[in-house]
Design a protein around this motif. Sequence first.
Motif, PDB file in Angstrom:
ATOM      1  N   VAL A   1      41.577  45.117  30.792  1.00  0.00           N
ATOM      2  CA  VAL A   1      40.683  44.321  31.581  1.00  0.00           C
ATOM      3  C   VAL A   1      40.593  44.816  32.770  1.00  0.00           C
ATOM      4  O   VAL A   1      39.849  45.114  33.589  1.00  0.00           O
ATOM      5  N   LYS A   2      42.214  44.457  33.438  1.00  0.00           N
ATOM      6  CA  LYS A   2      42.356  45.044  34.741  1.00  0.00           C
ATOM      7  C   LYS A   2      42.402  46.462  35.131  1.00  0.00           C
ATOM      8  O   LYS A   2      41.937  46.798  36.191  1.00  0.00           O
ATOM      9  N   PHE A   3      42.650  47.325  34.298  1.00  0.00           N
ATOM     10  CA  PHE A   3      42.595  48.582  34.333  1.00  0.00           C
ATOM     11  C   PHE A   3      41.012  49.191  34.517  1.00  0.00           C
ATOM     12  O   PHE A   3      40.703  49.725  35.390  1.00  0.00           O
ATOM     13  N   ASN A   4      40.232  48.397  33.728  1.00  0.00           N
ATOM     14  CA  ASN A   4      38.996  48.640  33.643  1.00  0.00           C
ATOM     15  C   ASN A   4      38.340  48.386  34.950  1.00  0.00           C
ATOM     16  O   ASN A   4      37.424  49.103  35.749  1.00  0.00           O
ATOM     17  N   GLU A   5      38.754  47.332  35.523  1.00  0.00           N
ATOM     18  CA  GLU A   5      38.006  46.668  36.678  1.00  0.00           C
ATOM     19  C   GLU A   5      38.511  47.636  38.001  1.00  0.00           C
ATOM     20  O   GLU A   5      37.874  47.924  38.815  1.00  0.00           O
TER      21      GLU A   5
ATOM     22  N   ASP B   1      35.920  34.974  27.544  1.00  0.00           N
ATOM     23  CA  ASP B   1      35.067  35.130  28.640  1.00  0.00           C
ATOM     24  C   ASP B   1      35.624  34.858  29.873  1.00  0.00           C
ATOM     25  O   ASP B   1      35.648  35.446  31.131  1.00  0.00           O
ATOM     26  N   THR B   2      35.964  33.273  29.742  1.00  0.00           N
ATOM     27  CA  THR B   2      36.428  32.838  31.173  1.00  0.00           C
ATOM     28  C   THR B   2      37.794  33.455  31.709  1.00  0.00           C
ATOM     29  O   THR B   2      38.028  33.643  32.662  1.00  0.00           O
ATOM     30  N   SER B   3      38.827  34.008  30.446  1.00  0.00           N
ATOM     31  CA  SER B   3      39.869  34.844  31.014  1.00  0.00           C
ATOM     32  C   SER B   3      39.583  35.987  31.420  1.00  0.00           C
ATOM     33  O   SER B   3      40.330  36.562  32.609  1.00  0.00           O
ATOM     34  N   ILE B   4      38.802  36.559  30.903  1.00  0.00           N
ATOM     35  CA  ILE B   4      38.467  37.982  31.496  1.00  0.00           C
ATOM     36  C   ILE B   4      37.719  37.903  33.025  1.00  0.00           C
ATOM     37  O   ILE B   4      38.247  38.842  33.750  1.00  0.00           O
ATOM     38  N   ASP B   5      37.184  36.833  33.236  1.00  0.00           N
ATOM     39  CA  ASP B   5      36.588  36.810  34.462  1.00  0.00           C
ATOM     40  C   ASP B   5      37.751  36.439  35.451  1.00  0.00           C
ATOM     41  O   ASP B   5      37.891  36.973  36.588  1.00  0.00           O
TER      42      ASP B   5
ATOM     43  N   TYR C   1      40.817  37.624  35.117  1.00  0.00           N
ATOM     44  CA  TYR C   1      41.622  38.690  35.349  1.00  0.00           C
ATOM     45  C   TYR C   1      40.840  39.714  36.194  1.00  0.00           C
ATOM     46  O   TYR C   1      41.633  40.483  36.923  1.00  0.00           O
ATOM     47  N   LYS C   2      39.628  39.606  36.251  1.00  0.00           N
ATOM     48  CA  LYS C   2      38.902  40.687  37.007  1.00  0.00           C
ATOM     49  C   LYS C   2      39.230  40.123  38.455  1.00  0.00           C
ATOM     50  O   LYS C   2      39.147  40.843  39.489  1.00  0.00           O
ATOM     51  N   VAL C   3      39.017  38.556  38.772  1.00  0.00           N
ATOM     52  CA  VAL C   3      38.980  38.257  40.159  1.00  0.00           C
ATOM     53  C   VAL C   3      40.542  38.589  40.669  1.00  0.00           C
ATOM     54  O   VAL C   3      40.811  38.971  41.845  1.00  0.00           O
TER      55      VAL C   3
ATOM     56  N   LYS D   1      33.623  53.347  50.289  1.00  0.00           N
ATOM     57  CA  LYS D   1      33.801  52.665  51.696  1.00  0.00           C
ATOM     58  C   LYS D   1      32.945  51.139  51.366  1.00  0.00           C
ATOM     59  O   LYS D   1      33.489  50.192  51.806  1.00  0.00           O
ATOM     60  N   HIS D   2      31.844  51.160  51.260  1.00  0.00           N
ATOM     61  CA  HIS D   2      30.875  49.925  51.066  1.00  0.00           C
ATOM     62  C   HIS D   2      31.406  49.232  49.831  1.00  0.00           C
ATOM     63  O   HIS D   2      31.663  47.742  50.093  1.00  0.00           O
ATOM     64  N   GLY D   3      31.869  49.789  48.825  1.00  0.00           N
ATOM     65  CA  GLY D   3      32.463  49.143  47.448  1.00  0.00           C
ATOM     66  C   GLY D   3      33.739  48.442  47.981  1.00  0.00           C
ATOM     67  O   GLY D   3      33.905  46.995  47.409  1.00  0.00           O
ATOM     68  N   LEU D   4      34.719  49.003  48.768  1.00  0.00           N
ATOM     69  CA  LEU D   4      36.089  48.292  49.127  1.00  0.00           C
ATOM     70  C   LEU D   4      35.706  47.401  49.987  1.00  0.00           C
ATOM     71  O   LEU D   4      36.179  46.210  50.025  1.00  0.00           O
ATOM     72  N   ASP D   5      34.743  47.530  51.086  1.00  0.00           N
ATOM     73  CA  ASP D   5      34.412  46.367  52.024  1.00  0.00           C
ATOM     74  C   ASP D   5      34.082  45.356  51.193  1.00  0.00           C
ATOM     75  O   ASP D   5      34.248  43.981  51.620  1.00  0.00           O
ATOM     76  N   PHE D   6      33.047  45.532  50.148  1.00  0.00           N
ATOM     77  CA  PHE D   6      32.266  44.262  49.596  1.00  0.00           C
ATOM     78  C   PHE D   6      33.479  43.363  48.908  1.00  0.00           C
ATOM     79  O   PHE D   6      33.454  42.230  48.691  1.00  0.00           O
ATOM     80  N   VAL D   7      34.392  44.314  48.257  1.00  0.00           N
ATOM     81  CA  VAL D   7      35.394  43.481  47.451  1.00  0.00           C
ATOM     82  C   VAL D   7      36.479  42.705  48.698  1.00  0.00           C
ATOM     83  O   VAL D   7      36.812  41.552  48.548  1.00  0.00           O
TER      84      VAL D   7
END
Length: 353
Positions: A192-196, A264-268, A270-272, A334-340
């Motif tokens: 999950v983390k690798f995918n994100e 699903d809660t844990s997936i969210d 790990y993404k965060v 750039k915009h993607g990293l700025d968004f995160v």
Amino acid sequence: MDDLKISKKKPSFPITEKLDRYLSEYNRNIELPIFYEDLLRFQGAITVYDKDDEDTLWLRVYYNDYEREEIDLSLKRVYSNLVSDGNDKIFQFLSVDSIDFCTFGNSQPFRIKVRNILNDNYTHFYIKKADASRVYGLELEHMLSPNSLNFLVYKNTLIEEHIAGIPGDVFIKDMLPNCTSSEKSQIAKEFVKFNERCMIRLLGDMRSYNYVVIPTHDFDQIVYKVRAIDFDQQCYEGKFNIYRPQFFKENQTMVKLVKEKISDTSIDQYKVEERSIIAKRVISYKKRLNKLIDCMIDDEISSKENVEQLGSIIYNYTLDMNFRHSNSMGEILKHGLDFVKRNYEDVNMKKLM
């Protein structure tokens, strides 16, 4: 799944003067004694088979005697520059045991096996055609992932260190079925983390043979990590799902594992976690990362059609007009990293209020 196809032949993009200056500033650029083209002058080759007598798609090449001595010396010098300070005193303890060539994939690499004759320890490194996409991918991996990377570039030649691990396809087939339930849960979390991570930094084509699984013994358990090993598809494709490993059929066993082991809660969660870690790295590497992305913005590493397609798709996810107005893959990243980073800072600001 059926429409998720990688471009059959991604063009190789040259190293620009601006990128070359960046590489020099951060000690990635060094004069080398041998070029990729020099190794293409082999006189013959034999197929390399694995322990099960299956074709590995690698060829063991050999050269004329009068050339081999010079090539060996040059490769020892490359190895010394890559892992040490370039000192030639270690040459007498090194042996270039084999030079293998792979025609599979865009980079068509040479794999060099170097052995220490005093203790028989050996390692590998790779010599490839320098491609700007791959160089950007390597630098982004170094800065935004948990893994540091060692590589060198000289004109049209790229030297990469070997990334140790079990190829994902081999691990899924031969080792995953024998893992314990808790180990499978941990592997699912890491996927999950690798995918994100791949999605955020726009690293594409992470099919199972383009990443490795790394088991590490830690007290009374084995800790598993997932790590990319192929960076050819950095910021090139226009389809957003190309940058999400979960959508490749080769990874469906891992996707199924995630569904079985993680809610699903844990997936969210790990993404965060992964986004937060990446945001911290963006802040930590601010100056260096900005310089790299500045090179990418001025560089042409994809087609106009791919840039427009990817920008529009990400806009649909984020509703951030910056993506729709992007004119290069560098701007989209750039915009993607700025968004995160912005979301991470907003959350931390709310905690202080």
